[in-house]
Scaffold this active site. Structure first.
Site, PDB file in Angstrom:
ATOM      1  N   HIS A 275       0.846  -1.198   0.000  1.00 20.39           N
ATOM      2  CA  HIS A 275       0.000   0.000   0.000  1.00 20.39           C
ATOM      3  C   HIS A 275       0.883   1.250   0.000  1.00 20.39           C
ATOM      4  O   HIS A 275       1.840   1.330   0.790  1.00 20.39           O
ATOM      5  CB  HIS A 275      -0.929  -0.012   1.222  1.00 20.39           C
ATOM      6  CG  HIS A 275      -1.908   1.114   1.193  1.00 20.39           C
ATOM      7  ND1 HIS A 275      -2.994   1.115   0.345  1.00 20.39           N
ATOM      8  CD2 HIS A 275      -1.945   2.287   1.870  1.00 20.39           C
ATOM      9  CE1 HIS A 275      -3.663   2.235   0.516  1.00 20.39           C
ATOM     10  NE2 HIS A 275      -3.046   2.964   1.432  1.00 20.39           N
ATOM     11  N   ASP A 307      -6.076  -8.937   6.072  1.00 25.10           N
ATOM     12  CA  ASP A 307      -7.146  -9.504   6.902  1.00 25.10           C
ATOM     13  C   ASP A 307      -8.480  -8.999   6.351  1.00 25.10           C
ATOM     14  O   ASP A 307      -8.529  -8.464   5.247  1.00 25.10           O
ATOM     15  CB  ASP A 307      -6.927  -9.161   8.387  1.00 25.10           C
ATOM     16  CG  ASP A 307      -6.996  -7.665   8.656  1.00 25.10           C
ATOM     17  OD1 ASP A 307      -7.395  -6.904   7.736  1.00 25.10           O
ATOM     18  OD2 ASP A 307      -6.668  -7.258   9.778  1.00 25.10           O
ATOM     19  N   VAL A 310      -9.899  -3.149   5.481  1.00 19.48           N
ATOM     20  CA  VAL A 310      -9.238  -2.507   4.340  1.00 19.48           C
ATOM     21  C   VAL A 310      -7.889  -1.965   4.816  1.00 19.48           C
ATOM     22  O   VAL A 310      -7.831  -1.011   5.596  1.00 19.48           O
ATOM     23  CB  VAL A 310     -10.122  -1.371   3.759  1.00 19.48           C
ATOM     24  CG1 VAL A 310      -9.393  -0.635   2.639  1.00 19.48           C
ATOM     25  CG2 VAL A 310     -11.443  -1.938   3.260  1.00 19.48           C
ATOM     26  N   GLU A 340       9.234   0.398  -3.152  1.00 22.49           N
ATOM     27  CA  GLU A 340       8.409  -0.825  -3.218  1.00 22.49           C
ATOM     28  C   GLU A 340       9.130  -1.937  -3.962  1.00 22.49           C
ATOM     29  O   GLU A 340       9.126  -3.099  -3.542  1.00 22.49           O
ATOM     30  CB  GLU A 340       7.076  -0.534  -3.925  1.00 22.49           C
ATOM     31  CG  GLU A 340       6.135   0.365  -3.148  1.00 22.49           C
ATOM     32  CD  GLU A 340       4.834   0.652  -3.891  1.00 22.49           C
ATOM     33  OE1 GLU A 340       3.921   1.199  -3.271  1.00 22.49           O
ATOM     34  OE2 GLU A 340       4.735   0.359  -5.106  1.00 22.49           O
TER      35      GLU A 340
HETATM   36  C1  GAR Z   1       1.666   0.268  -6.244  1.00 21.08           C
HETATM   37  O1  GAR Z   1       2.412   1.423  -6.141  1.00 21.08           O
HETATM   38  C2  GAR Z   1       0.927  -0.001  -4.963  1.00 21.08           C
HETATM   39  O2  GAR Z   1       1.481   0.642  -3.867  1.00 21.08           O
HETATM   40  C3  GAR Z   1      -0.440   0.527  -5.248  1.00 21.08           C
HETATM   41  O3  GAR Z   1      -0.650   0.305  -6.600  1.00 21.08           O
HETATM   42  C4  GAR Z   1       0.571   0.398  -7.287  1.00 21.08           C
HETATM   43  C5  GAR Z   1       0.627  -0.674  -8.339  1.00 21.08           C
HETATM   44  O4  GAR Z   1       1.618  -0.393  -9.240  1.00 21.08           O
HETATM   45  N1  GAR Z   1      -1.399  -0.164  -4.459  1.00 21.08           N
HETATM   46  C6  GAR Z   1      -2.506   0.393  -3.991  1.00 21.08           C
HETATM   47  O5  GAR Z   1      -2.819   1.538  -4.192  1.00 21.08           O
HETATM   48  C7  GAR Z   1      -3.361  -0.548  -3.177  1.00 21.08           C
HETATM   49  N2  GAR Z   1      -4.420   0.140  -2.526  1.00 21.08           N
HETATM   50  P1  GAR Z   1       2.166  -1.487 -10.221  1.00 21.08           P
HETATM   51  O6  GAR Z   1       0.990  -2.075 -10.956  1.00 21.08           O
HETATM   52  O7  GAR Z   1       3.093  -0.749 -11.146  1.00 21.08           O
HETATM   53  O8  GAR Z   1       2.881  -2.488  -9.394  1.00 21.08           O
END
Ligand code: GAR
Length: 357
Positions: A275, A307, A310, A340
């Protein structure tokens, strides 16, 4: 266990006499019952239904070793007896030390003696067969559950501990995190392989990324519009696909749907999410935007267990980035994603290492 466990020959004989006086039928079976499985449970239920009292005679540890080889039994006679005593179908348990059951058959002198379907009355050893005939004991061969045996269970466990762990990635977007995970797998530093990529968006980039790495990639019809709940049918399809691919760990990477039952129970502690905020700040959608709007000095990413809430599961890792003057959602997101791409494969590796079976 005390009152179900028979520890002496006298006790056994007394039990037989008491039942006979009351016109009750005593059923006896014997075996190692080393690792209890559903085949045992059904077999013992069937045996118990043949009479009024079921006695299970289990081989002592030395005789199991002699019959099944070194490394067996996995559980001691005491432990095996305790487990059997806990089963509803079992009235009494006795441990006998001989390799053969003749001695225990003679003392207990049951009305019915049962064996599993891998025996036939002819394959019973002569000594036992003659004894059973002489005592007028009825022999009943009961069916076994195919594929369910202690040896098959042990062999499954051995196969599982040797095979490489299998990860599935679920995403809705362009798949930059999926790429980082796939790259780590390719370099051999993920601790497992990516065996499946699923997306709720038919033409999403993540599916193309998976194909680039030759990983099976599938779009699942979510049944609702983007962001809405997955339908029960969609959840079932996802679970079926995960199970068919023998998946050990599920990594959500930009999966913009809420995961719920039956997935949560099937993969308890084995679904990770990524996230783009320092949770518990800004769960749900538009996390980067919210951090900028709030004037925060920093943001980052959180990798956590999924879990029923959210973005509320146990946090496994957080990485922080500064929010710079003039940052837009895009520039902040890019900076967060750099973190990430390093952190997510590392956390996956840690989880796979700690996962048994
Ligand atoms: C990621 O940066 C992740 O943190 C976010 O979506 C992106 C997906 O990027 N996730 C959320 O917002 C979940 N609520 P990607 O498709 O390039 O990996």
């Amino acid at each position: 266990m005390a009152n179900r466990y028979i520890s002496s020959q006298e006790e056994m004989a007394a039990l037989r006499e008491k039942l006979s006086e009351r016109g009750k039928k005593l059923v006896l079976t014997n075996g190692a019952f080393d690792i209890l499985h559903v085949g045992h449970v059904r077999y013992l239920k069937e045996a118990a239904a043949l009479g009024d009292c079921l006695v299970v005679a289990i081989n002592g540890d030395d005789s199991v070793r002699e019959l099944k080889g070194p490394g067996r039994p996995v559980n001691t006679a005491e432990e095996r007896a305790e487990m059997l005593c806990a089963l509803e179908a079992v009235d009494h348990v006795v441990v006998f030390d001989d390799r053969r059951a003749s001695g225990v058959i003679e003392v207990i002198h049951p009305h019915i003696y049962t064996k599993g379907g891998d025996y036939t009355p002819d394959s019973l050893i002569d000594e036992e067969k003659q004894l059973l005939d002489r005592l007028g004991i009825e022999i009943r061969i009961l069916s076994l559950v195919p594929g369910k045996s202690t040896s098959a269970t042990l062999s499954n466990l051995a196969d599982n501990s040797d095979r490489s762990k299998r990860v599935a990635i679920l995403g809705s977007g362009k798949g930059s995190n999926a790429r980082a995970i796939l790259e780590a797998a390719k370099e051999g530093i993920l601790g497992g392989e990516v065996a499946l990529v699923l997306s709720d968006v038919a033409n999403s980039g993540i599916l193309d990324v998976a194909k680039e790495y030759d990983v099976p990639a599938l779009a699942i019809d979510p049944g609702t519009k983007r962001g809405g709940y997955l339908t029960d049918g969609a959840l079932k399809e996802i679970l079926d696909r995960l199970e068919a691919a023998n998946i050990d760990l599920v990594a959500l990477a930009g999966f913009m749907r809420i995961v719920r039952e039956p997935l949560l129970s099937a993969y308890t502690g084995r679904i990770l999410n990524l996230h783009p905020s320092l949770l518990p700040k800004y769960p749900g959608l538009h996390a980067c935007e919210k951090a900028i709007e709030a004037g925060d000095a920093e943001s980052g990413c959180t990798i956590h267990l999924v879990d029923a809430g959210v973005d509320t599961g146990k946090v496994l890792r957080q990485e922080t980035v500064p929010i710079l003057p003039g940052d837009t959602t895009d520039t902040l997101q890019t900076r967060i994603q750099e973190k990430e791409h390093i952190a997510y494969p590392e956390v996956i590796r840690e989880r796979l290492e700690n996962q048994t079976g």
